[in-house]
Design a protein around this motif. Sequence first.
Motif, short mmCIF file in Angstrom:
data_model
loop_
_atom_site.label_atom_id
_atom_site.label_comp_id
_atom_site.label_asym_id
_atom_site.label_seq_id
_atom_site.Cartn_x
_atom_site.Cartn_y
_atom_site.Cartn_z
N SER A 1 0.84 -1.19 0.00
CA SER A 1 0.00 0.00 0.00
C SER A 1 0.88 1.25 0.00
N GLU A 2 0.25 2.39 -0.13
CA GLU A 2 1.01 3.65 -0.13
C GLU A 2 1.64 3.93 1.23
N LYS A 3 1.20 3.24 2.27
CA LYS A 3 1.73 3.45 3.62
C LYS A 3 2.87 2.50 3.97
N ASP A 4 3.06 1.45 3.18
CA ASP A 4 4.08 0.46 3.49
C ASP A 4 5.49 1.02 3.29
N GLU A 5 6.40 0.64 4.18
CA GLU A 5 7.79 1.05 4.08
C GLU A 5 8.67 0.04 4.78
N VAL A 6 9.96 0.07 4.49
CA VAL A 6 10.92 -0.83 5.12
C VAL A 6 11.45 -0.16 6.37
N GLY A 7 11.12 -0.69 7.52
CA GLY A 7 11.60 -0.12 8.77
C GLY A 7 11.23 1.34 8.89
N LYS A 8 12.23 2.17 9.21
CA LYS A 8 12.01 3.60 9.37
C LYS A 8 12.58 4.40 8.19
N ALA A 9 12.69 3.73 7.05
CA ALA A 9 13.25 4.39 5.87
C ALA A 9 12.36 5.54 5.42
N LYS A 10 12.96 6.49 4.71
CA LYS A 10 12.20 7.59 4.15
C LYS A 10 11.27 7.08 3.05
N THR A 11 10.26 7.86 2.75
CA THR A 11 9.31 7.45 1.73
C THR A 11 9.98 7.33 0.36
N SER A 12 10.79 8.31 -0.01
CA SER A 12 11.47 8.28 -1.30
C SER A 12 12.92 7.86 -1.10
N ASN A 13 13.31 6.81 -1.80
CA ASN A 13 14.61 6.22 -1.59
C ASN A 13 15.19 5.65 -2.87
N PRO A 14 16.51 5.47 -2.91
CA PRO A 14 17.05 4.57 -3.92
C PRO A 14 16.47 3.18 -3.66
N ARG A 15 16.17 2.46 -4.71
CA ARG A 15 15.54 1.14 -4.55
C ARG A 15 16.20 0.11 -5.47
N THR A 16 16.12 -1.14 -5.04
CA THR A 16 16.53 -2.27 -5.87
C THR A 16 15.44 -3.32 -5.81
N ALA A 17 15.10 -3.89 -6.97
CA ALA A 17 14.06 -4.91 -7.00
C ALA A 17 14.32 -5.87 -8.15
N ILE A 18 13.70 -7.03 -8.06
CA ILE A 18 13.77 -8.02 -9.13
C ILE A 18 12.37 -8.54 -9.40
N GLY A 19 12.07 -8.80 -10.66
CA GLY A 19 10.75 -9.30 -11.01
C GLY A 19 10.82 -10.31 -12.13
N ILE A 20 9.76 -11.10 -12.26
CA ILE A 20 9.67 -12.07 -13.34
C ILE A 20 8.46 -11.73 -14.20
N VAL A 21 8.67 -11.72 -15.51
CA VAL A 21 7.59 -11.42 -16.46
C VAL A 21 6.92 -12.73 -16.89
N ASP A 22 7.72 -13.66 -17.37
CA ASP A 22 7.24 -15.00 -17.68
C ASP A 22 8.43 -15.94 -17.61
N GLU A 23 8.31 -17.13 -18.15
CA GLU A 23 9.34 -18.14 -17.98
C GLU A 23 10.72 -17.65 -18.45
N LEU A 24 11.67 -17.64 -17.50
CA LEU A 24 13.06 -17.26 -17.76
C LEU A 24 13.21 -15.86 -18.34
N HIS A 25 12.26 -15.00 -18.01
CA HIS A 25 12.27 -13.60 -18.44
C HIS A 25 12.14 -12.73 -17.18
N TYR A 26 13.18 -11.95 -16.90
CA TYR A 26 13.27 -11.22 -15.64
C TYR A 26 13.54 -9.74 -15.86
N LEU A 27 13.21 -8.95 -14.84
CA LEU A 27 13.58 -7.54 -14.81
C LEU A 27 14.39 -7.26 -13.55
#
Length: 306
Positions: free
Chosen positions: A208-234
């Motif tokens: 949700s818009e209220k979720d955050e990691v610990g006490k981190a600021k709302t706007s941050n550098p971020r790292t993420a990984i995702g899967i689109v379909d089989e063996l296709h990642y972002l």
Amino acid sequence: MKKYLWGIIYGIFLTALTIYILMDTFVITRVYQTVPSEDGEIVSELSEENISDSDTSEESGAAVTTVNSYEDSHISVTITEYREKATTIYVADVRISSAEYLKTAFANGAYGRNVTEKTSEIAEKNDAILAINGDYYGSQENGYVLRNGILYRNTAAKEREDLVIYADGSFAIITETDVSAEQLLNDGAQQIISFGPALVTDGQISVSEKDEVGKAKTSNPRTAIGIVDELHYLFVVSDGRTEESEGLSLYELAVFMQSLGVQTAYNLDGGGSSTMYFNGEVINKPTTNGKSIRERSVSDIVYIGY
């Protein structure tokens, strides 16, 4: 003076104990286990041995590389830079022929506490084509650590959402207290990344818009990984905390990744850790406080390579 002597001694003892606890938690390096290489030999935590160029080229075939792309017979990576919410975002679109090319690595080739290196250094030692920082397991006392099919830590963190990557390259989101690390390993898990939260699950935004990691600021550098379909990642990294790039909230990151078509997306360690390495260079601008652009040393990476 004698009246206060025991109080002074006790105060000195408490101060020394506090300093030791802080040093042990944040400074003192403790190597618990070195990582076996693919041929079964133990790789020293200080080893810098890499796969030779001839071995890599023989397996991958001739690679075609540009400033923002890499392609051979097994791996394809294309880097695209986006501008959203006054933030610069780097997206690596990855397609691989086998899940064996999606890997993780520890700093200095060793599992332990306060064992850290820069993302680029770990990537170079492992001949990574593409790499991002991982979950910084070394800063946590609990949380599953399963890397490249080897279970290093099985203590569950309460209500922690993990990303599980199976041998076929598929993604799943689990809660640690719902299933043991041993069961996940028996079910074919190759990697368990313990940071979170999940950003997108089954194509739907899961923060949700209220979720955050610990006490981190709302706007941050971020790292993420995702899967689109089989063996296709972002692989996704956003800059932040600077006048040039504001940074994203978890919700904004989730919306962005959903717009790119991911079915599952997971938040990795962010802030000063957020780093993307591609073809021998760091391509984003990592910063902890916005005053200087430099990498933070981390405990692990997620990478694409041989």
